[in-house]
Design an enzyme around this catalytic site. Structure first.
Site, mmCIF file in Angstrom:
data_model
loop_
_atom_site.group_PDB
_atom_site.id
_atom_site.type_symbol
_atom_site.label_atom_id
_atom_site.label_comp_id
_atom_site.label_asym_id
_atom_site.label_seq_id
_atom_site.Cartn_x
_atom_site.Cartn_y
_atom_site.Cartn_z
ATOM 1 N N THR A 42 -0.525 -1.950 0.113
ATOM 2 C CA THR A 42 0.293 -2.415 1.233
ATOM 3 C C THR A 42 0.408 -1.251 2.221
ATOM 4 O O THR A 42 1.130 -0.286 1.953
ATOM 5 C CB THR A 42 1.694 -2.847 0.751
ATOM 6 O OG1 THR A 42 1.536 -3.775 -0.320
ATOM 7 C CG2 THR A 42 2.477 -3.496 1.879
ATOM 8 N N LYS B 148 1.117 -9.936 4.503
ATOM 9 C CA LYS B 148 1.722 -9.252 3.353
ATOM 10 C C LYS B 148 3.104 -8.705 3.717
ATOM 11 O O LYS B 148 4.076 -8.859 2.973
ATOM 12 C CB LYS B 148 0.778 -8.129 2.887
ATOM 13 C CG LYS B 148 1.368 -7.164 1.883
ATOM 14 C CD LYS B 148 1.717 -7.816 0.561
ATOM 15 C CE LYS B 148 2.528 -6.873 -0.306
ATOM 16 N NZ LYS B 148 3.105 -7.530 -1.469
ATOM 17 N N LYS C 188 9.287 1.719 1.950
ATOM 18 C CA LYS C 188 8.080 1.963 2.755
ATOM 19 C C LYS C 188 7.648 0.660 3.446
ATOM 20 O O LYS C 188 7.366 0.635 4.638
ATOM 21 C CB LYS C 188 6.999 2.510 1.822
ATOM 22 C CG LYS C 188 5.609 2.684 2.378
ATOM 23 C CD LYS C 188 4.646 1.551 2.076
ATOM 24 C CE LYS C 188 4.349 1.310 0.621
ATOM 25 N NZ LYS C 188 3.390 0.228 0.370
HETATM 26 P P1 NAD Z 1 2.304 3.194 -8.223
HETATM 27 O O1 NAD Z 1 3.293 4.166 -7.682
HETATM 28 O O2 NAD Z 1 2.424 2.739 -9.639
HETATM 29 O O3 NAD Z 1 0.807 3.778 -8.030
HETATM 30 C C1 NAD Z 1 0.433 4.441 -6.843
HETATM 31 C C2 NAD Z 1 -0.970 5.001 -6.954
HETATM 32 O O4 NAD Z 1 -1.244 5.796 -5.779
HETATM 33 C C3 NAD Z 1 -1.202 5.922 -8.147
HETATM 34 O O5 NAD Z 1 -2.494 5.660 -8.652
HETATM 35 C C4 NAD Z 1 -1.137 7.338 -7.539
HETATM 36 O O6 NAD Z 1 -1.918 8.258 -8.273
HETATM 37 C C5 NAD Z 1 -1.736 7.074 -6.179
HETATM 38 N N1 NAD Z 1 -1.360 8.061 -5.149
HETATM 39 C C6 NAD Z 1 -0.127 8.221 -4.594
HETATM 40 N N2 NAD Z 1 -0.182 9.203 -3.655
HETATM 41 C C7 NAD Z 1 -1.460 9.643 -3.622
HETATM 42 C C8 NAD Z 1 -2.148 10.623 -2.859
HETATM 43 N N3 NAD Z 1 -1.519 11.344 -1.920
HETATM 44 N N4 NAD Z 1 -3.476 10.821 -3.115
HETATM 45 C C9 NAD Z 1 -4.126 10.093 -4.055
HETATM 46 N N5 NAD Z 1 -3.526 9.146 -4.799
HETATM 47 C C10 NAD Z 1 -2.208 8.924 -4.580
HETATM 48 O O7 NAD Z 1 2.323 1.955 -7.206
HETATM 49 P P2 NAD Z 1 1.908 0.429 -7.473
HETATM 50 O O8 NAD Z 1 3.137 -0.330 -7.861
HETATM 51 O O9 NAD Z 1 0.681 0.367 -8.296
HETATM 52 O O10 NAD Z 1 1.560 -0.027 -5.961
HETATM 53 C C11 NAD Z 1 0.307 0.250 -5.353
HETATM 54 C C12 NAD Z 1 0.256 -0.478 -4.008
HETATM 55 O O11 NAD Z 1 0.406 -1.902 -4.233
HETATM 56 C C13 NAD Z 1 1.378 -0.082 -3.049
HETATM 57 O O12 NAD Z 1 0.881 -0.088 -1.717
HETATM 58 C C14 NAD Z 1 2.402 -1.189 -3.236
HETATM 59 O O13 NAD Z 1 3.219 -1.340 -2.089
HETATM 60 C C15 NAD Z 1 1.499 -2.383 -3.483
HETATM 61 N N6 NAD Z 1 2.080 -3.499 -4.265
HETATM 62 C C16 NAD Z 1 2.865 -3.247 -5.357
HETATM 63 C C17 NAD Z 1 3.409 -4.316 -6.075
HETATM 64 C C18 NAD Z 1 4.298 -4.099 -7.272
HETATM 65 O O14 NAD Z 1 5.033 -5.013 -7.653
HETATM 66 N N7 NAD Z 1 4.258 -2.948 -7.919
HETATM 67 C C19 NAD Z 1 3.116 -5.639 -5.694
HETATM 68 C C20 NAD Z 1 2.273 -5.855 -4.606
HETATM 69 C C21 NAD Z 1 1.757 -4.769 -3.889
#
Ligand code: NAD
Length: 292
Positions: free
Chosen positions: A95, A171, A240
């Site tokens: 996202t 989204k 965010k």
């Molecule tokens: P998370 O915090 O579990 O994972 C984040 C990932 O990003 C990790 O793999 C981390 O290593 C990586 N990362 C963060 N900063 C970084 C950087 N500077 N360089 C390289 N890698 C970096 O988050 P998540 O829940 O897996 O969410 C991932 C995406 O999906 C986000 O954009 C979130 O908004 C979106 N999303 C999440 C959900 C949910 O329910 N968790 C649902 C839909 C969409």
């Protein structure tokens, strides 16, 4: 297909696993290596750098936290942009902002690569069960080319248009509505609690009558029980998304007063140390302001 997958957090881990199960060849990268090693056991190769994950891919998928993380892996001499072969596709499933999505489309086009935005609805349990709803936008032929990947990760793909950023708008609109549901449930339960009505009963009645909807059931149960750990979706990521909604709205001059109200509740929750709780913990701020 040969797939590079970057970002094995709560969402990405399950998505990558489902691609392997569907028979695709994966090379994965994660900033902290142990999460990538866990995928190695499932059959993925582990890349040392984002560029390595991109360099042999037909399709590169990113599922990273936010704009900053995506920019960090895409840009620079060691970035994905330099390494991804011509004719390959980058599917951005994180996202991210509408403006970054637009910039990515331009940057990939210059390199003769393709870009699709395909953010998702569904929490980590849905990602693990291949039940995501995928909102895809970008060149139609490339969406068709990637359909088998979408089918391996989700239960349905919605195609929005031929500009990637259009999917990001959908989204963000969806996540905005979710925040209003969380806010609304918290206010309704605060009213119930202060009127000696059990919020669990309110939830039971409302989800069996006016709102028989999974979102109300999921968040209602968390807010009624005040149980916000472990986080399915971290509050700092929710904050965010709220910032991204407000930025997108400002760009096209749309006042979104509910998003502004929720923004302050997110900030109060962050100030009180709730960044890593589930984003529904914002309800605590509503309870507190009702003296609960
Ligand atoms: P998370 O915090 O579990 O994972 C984040 C990932 O990003 C990790 O793999 C981390 O290593 C990586 N990362 C963060 N900063 C970084 C950087 N500077 N360089 C390289 N890698 C970096 O988050 P998540 O829940 O897996 O969410 C991932 C995406 O999906 C986000 O954009 C979130 O908004 C979106 N999303 C999440 C959900 C949910 O329910 N968790 C649902 C839909 C969409």
């Amino acid at each position: 297909m040969k797939v590079g997958f970057i970002g094995l957090g709560n969402m990405g881990s399950g998505m990558a696993r489902n691609l392997i199960k569907a028979g695709h060849t994966l090379m994965v990268y994660n900033r902290t290596r142990d999460r990538a090693e866990a995928l190695h056991a499932a059959g993925a190769k582990v890349a040392e750098t984002p560029a390595e994950a991109a360099s042999h891919a037909d399709v590169l998928i990113t599922m990273l936290a936010d704009d900053r993380a995506v920019e960090a892996v895409i840009a620079g001499a060691e970035g994905v942009l330099q390494a991804l072969p011509q004719g390959a596709v980058h599917i951005g499933m994180s996202t991210i902002s509408v403006t970054l999505s637009r910039r990515l489309a331009g940057a990939h086009q210059e390199k003769k690569q393709y870009y699709l935005a395909a953010p998702v609805f569904g929490r980590p349990d849905a990602a693990a069960a291949a039940k995501l709803f995928i909102i895809a936008a970008g060149p139609r032929q490339q969406i068709e080319r990637c359909q088998s990947l979408f089918d391996a990760m989700g239960q349905k793909t919605f195609i929005v248009g031929d500009e990637g950023s259009m999917a990001n708008v959908v989204k963000l609109a969806g996540n905005f509505l979710l925040t209003t549901v969380i806010e609304g449930l918290a206010e309704a339960f605060a009213l119930a609690r202060k009127s000696k009505v059990d919020p669990n009963q309110v939830l039971e009645i409302l989800t069996a009558s006016l709102f028989p909807v999974p979102v109300y059931k999921t968040y209602g149960a968390m807010i009624a029980a005040e149980k916000f750990e472990p986080a399915g979706f971290k509050l700092r990521l929710g904050a965010k998304d709220n910032r991204l909604v407000l930025a997108a709205a400002e760009e096209v001059a749309v006042p979104m007063q509910m998003a502004s109200l929720v923004r302050d509740h997110f900030l109060a929750a962050i100030a009180q140390g709730m960044s890593d709780a589930d984003w529904a913990a914002m309800a605590r701020i509503v309870y507190q302001s009702a003296g609960l």
